[in-house]
Design an enzyme around this catalytic site. Structure first.
Site, PDB file in Angstrom:
ATOM      1  N   LYS A 112     -14.387   5.427  30.399  1.00 20.53           N
ATOM      2  CA  LYS A 112     -14.612   7.283  31.360  1.00 20.53           C
ATOM      3  C   LYS A 112     -16.087   7.358  31.637  1.00 20.53           C
ATOM      4  O   LYS A 112     -16.268   8.333  32.513  1.00 20.53           O
ATOM      5  CB  LYS A 112     -14.014   7.281  29.268  1.00 20.53           C
ATOM      6  CG  LYS A 112     -12.788   8.010  29.519  1.00 20.53           C
ATOM      7  CD  LYS A 112     -12.543   8.772  28.178  1.00 20.53           C
ATOM      8  CE  LYS A 112     -10.732   8.547  27.677  1.00 20.53           C
ATOM      9  NZ  LYS A 112     -10.406   9.363  26.438  1.00 20.53           N
ATOM     10  N   LYS A 197      -2.998   1.212  31.221  1.00 21.53           N
ATOM     11  CA  LYS A 197      -2.399   1.621  30.017  1.00 21.53           C
ATOM     12  C   LYS A 197      -2.123   3.040  30.368  1.00 21.53           C
ATOM     13  O   LYS A 197      -1.794   4.117  31.983  1.00 21.53           O
ATOM     14  CB  LYS A 197      -3.327   2.540  28.788  1.00 21.53           C
ATOM     15  CG  LYS A 197      -2.645   3.127  27.783  1.00 21.53           C
ATOM     16  CD  LYS A 197      -3.834   3.227  26.698  1.00 21.53           C
ATOM     17  CE  LYS A 197      -4.030   4.455  27.430  1.00 21.53           C
ATOM     18  NZ  LYS A 197      -5.435   5.397  26.186  1.00 21.53           N
ATOM     19  N   LYS A 200      -2.410   9.768  29.665  1.00 16.59           N
ATOM     20  CA  LYS A 200      -2.094  11.307  29.346  1.00 16.59           C
ATOM     21  C   LYS A 200      -3.456  12.249  30.281  1.00 16.59           C
ATOM     22  O   LYS A 200      -3.273  12.638  31.268  1.00 16.59           O
ATOM     23  CB  LYS A 200      -1.836  12.246  28.426  1.00 16.59           C
ATOM     24  CG  LYS A 200      -2.967  12.252  27.262  1.00 16.59           C
ATOM     25  CD  LYS A 200      -2.808  13.558  26.047  1.00 16.59           C
ATOM     26  CE  LYS A 200      -2.462  12.509  25.354  1.00 16.59           C
ATOM     27  NZ  LYS A 200      -4.070  12.768  25.253  1.00 16.59           N
TER      28      LYS A 200
HETATM   29  P1  TYM Z   1      -4.651  10.234  22.389  1.00 14.24           P
HETATM   30  O1  TYM Z   1      -4.860  11.654  22.465  1.00 14.24           O
HETATM   31  O2  TYM Z   1      -5.732   9.462  23.716  1.00 14.24           O
HETATM   32  O3  TYM Z   1      -3.500   9.627  21.573  1.00 14.24           O
HETATM   33  C1  TYM Z   1      -3.036  10.000  20.902  1.00 14.24           C
HETATM   34  C2  TYM Z   1      -2.330   8.606  19.985  1.00 14.24           C
HETATM   35  O4  TYM Z   1      -0.693   7.829  21.171  1.00 14.24           O
HETATM   36  C3  TYM Z   1      -1.563   6.775  20.977  1.00 14.24           C
HETATM   37  N1  TYM Z   1      -1.326   6.243  23.128  1.00 14.24           N
HETATM   38  C4  TYM Z   1      -0.706   5.682  22.847  1.00 14.24           C
HETATM   39  N2  TYM Z   1       0.055   4.530  22.509  1.00 14.24           N
HETATM   40  C5  TYM Z   1       0.177   3.525  22.989  1.00 14.24           C
HETATM   41  N3  TYM Z   1       0.725   3.150  24.213  1.00 14.24           N
HETATM   42  C6  TYM Z   1       0.308   4.427  24.618  1.00 14.24           C
HETATM   43  N4  TYM Z   1       0.170   3.819  26.581  1.00 14.24           N
HETATM   44  C7  TYM Z   1      -0.880   4.994  24.653  1.00 14.24           C
HETATM   45  N5  TYM Z   1      -1.071   6.574  25.051  1.00 14.24           N
HETATM   46  C8  TYM Z   1      -1.681   7.047  24.062  1.00 14.24           C
HETATM   47  C9  TYM Z   1      -3.416   6.536  20.788  1.00 14.24           C
HETATM   48  O5  TYM Z   1      -3.070   5.039  20.278  1.00 14.24           O
HETATM   49  C10 TYM Z   1      -3.188   7.580  19.900  1.00 14.24           C
HETATM   50  O6  TYM Z   1      -2.561   7.026  18.244  1.00 14.24           O
HETATM   51  N6  TYM Z   1      -8.398   9.075  20.243  1.00 14.24           N
HETATM   52  C11 TYM Z   1      -7.737   9.594  19.750  1.00 14.24           C
HETATM   53  C12 TYM Z   1      -7.847  10.992  19.313  1.00 14.24           C
HETATM   54  C13 TYM Z   1      -8.452  11.132  17.922  1.00 14.24           C
HETATM   55  C14 TYM Z   1      -7.336  10.910  16.713  1.00 14.24           C
HETATM   56  C15 TYM Z   1      -8.605  11.190  16.021  1.00 14.24           C
HETATM   57  C16 TYM Z   1      -6.783   9.433  16.546  1.00 14.24           C
HETATM   58  C17 TYM Z   1      -9.334  12.005  17.220  1.00 14.24           C
HETATM   59  N7  TYM Z   1      -9.653  11.694  16.210  1.00 14.24           N
HETATM   60  C18 TYM Z   1      -8.661  10.584  14.654  1.00 14.24           C
HETATM   61  C19 TYM Z   1      -6.900   9.074  15.285  1.00 14.24           C
HETATM   62  C20 TYM Z   1      -7.276   9.591  14.342  1.00 14.24           C
HETATM   63  C21 TYM Z   1      -6.646   9.790  21.397  1.00 14.24           C
HETATM   64  O7  TYM Z   1      -7.376  10.242  21.543  1.00 14.24           O
HETATM   65  O8  TYM Z   1      -5.611   9.889  21.658  1.00 14.24           O
END
Ligand code: TYM
Length: 341
Positions: A112, A197, A200
């Site tokens: 990033k 990947k 979003k």
């Molecule tokens: P985020 O918002 O990017 O994604 C949310 C969840 O979706 C999963 N995910 C995917 N799984 C499979 N294929 C993909 N292409 C894909 N894109 C996203 C992510 O693995 C995630 O489970 N840092 C985290 C948010 C967060 C969090 C936390 C998660 C902040 N604090 C504490 C768990 C526990 C994030 O950016 O997720």
């Protein structure tokens, strides 16, 4: 009972990757089997260039979508991170346990940071410390399991390391959590670029299926997915990543197995057609419920208010214990309460 915590970041419209990698299991499994909390992690959305109005809009939308996937506030706690101050309070303590080198090694930070610099922007300090706040999100609830996609594995590993280190130095305070991943579709790839990947936060792209895409848009995106040269339908993530991605999406949508499904198809066209319809069918009820929830914003607000209250009550004792353990004096009000109690 097992404590589960997970979250989504409101930095863009939620995608099929978010759903299949994480949200689908939260609603189908975790909320029934565990004491589960699901969170719109809005503070994390401030770590990159952001528009305040957009973050607010996406946070509301993410909360509605969490409920639309089937999360039931009677069974689990749904809330917004910034409504519970304990996350930020604990994050600071964990910054005093984490190291600079550890932060700079995080893959997501490195990727990033490069992207932000390429856009001509500056890299916010909060982007570097992001994984510490994420560790606080997890540790503050005494979480046992963190159901996430594959891309979050390194961050959850850091949360484990920080919990172990804190406990060793200052006395047992935190449960040591572990990540859990779905058996298929743990990393859904971009339909136009199977090496990246499906994310979003990227600009709108024909390779990203959004949860709120109209059925015809979904069909078009899936039918135009890049596949590999070759004719036979085989499941091989290394040699045929585009095809493997479609098979995994189909498997995750239908509860099947990608290897077995590969034997069912004789042409790429037929596989794409069935995958498109399977995605449309999985998204249909989510979109319908989302529409109903948008017509009743008061309900969503109430759920978030109750959720934050419940979450605060769970988080407070852990943070108080961590403050004491690390060497901070209890505030006078707390001493009075303790003395009276
Ligand atoms: P985020 O918002 O990017 O994604 C949310 C969840 O979706 C999963 N995910 C995917 N799984 C499979 N294929 C993909 N292409 C894909 N894109 C996203 C992510 O693995 C995630 O489970 N840092 C985290 C948010 C967060 C969090 C936390 C998660 C902040 N604090 C504490 C768990 C526990 C994030 O950016 O997720």
């Amino acid at each position: 009972m097992t404590r589960v915590f997970s979250g989504v970041k409101p930095t863009g419209n939620l995608t099929l990757g978010n759903y299949l990698g994480a949200m689908q299991r939260w609603a189908a499994v975790d909320q029934h089997q565990a004491d589960a909390l699901f969170c719109v992690v809005d503070l994390h959305a401030l770590t990159v260039e952001h528009d305040p109005a957009r973050v607010r809009r996406l946070s509301r939308q993410a909360a509605s979508l969490l409920l639309a996937t089937g999360l039931d506030p009677e069974l689990c706690t749904v809330f917004v991170q910034s409504h519970v101050d304990e996350h930020a309070r604990l994050s600071y303590l964990l910054e005093c346990v984490a190291t600079d080198g550890e932060m700079r090694r995080m893959i997501q930070y490195r990727e990033k940071a490069v992207r932000e610099r390429e856009r001509g922007g500056s890299v916010r300090l909060s982007l570097l410390t992001y994984p510490v706040l994420m560790a606080a999100d997890i540790l503050v609830y005494g979480t046992d399991e963190v159901p996430v996609g594959d891309d979050q594995a390194q961050h959850v590993e850091l949360a484990r390391d920080l919990a172990v280190r804190f406990n060793r130095r200052y006395g047992y305070t935190f449960v040591v959590p572990r990540a859990t991943h779905p058996t298929v579709a743990t990393r859904v790839m971009n339909l136009q670029d199977p090496a990246s990947k499906m994310g979003k936060s990227e600009d709108v792209g024909p390779g990203i299926v959004y949860l709120l895409d109209e059925p015809d848009v979904v069909r078009k995106k899936v039918l135009r997915a890049v596949t590999d040269s070759g004719r036979e339908v085989v499941y091989d993530r290394e040699a045929r990543p585009g095809l493997a991605n479609l098979l995994e999406i189909l498997a995750a949508c239908t509860g099947g197995n990608p290897s077995e499904l590969s034997g069912v198809y004789e042409s790429y066209g037929a596989l794409k057609k069935d995958t498109a319809e399977a995605v449309v069918e999985v998204l249909r009820p989510v979109q319908e419920r989302h529409k109903a929830l948008c017509a009743d914003p008061g309900y969503v607000e109430e759920v978030l208010r109750d959720g934050a209250e419940r979450a605060r009550a769970m988080a407070r004792p852990t943070v108080d214990a961590a403050y004491q353990a690390i060497g901070l004096l209890a505030a006078a009000a707390d001493i009075e309460v303790t003395a009276q109690g």
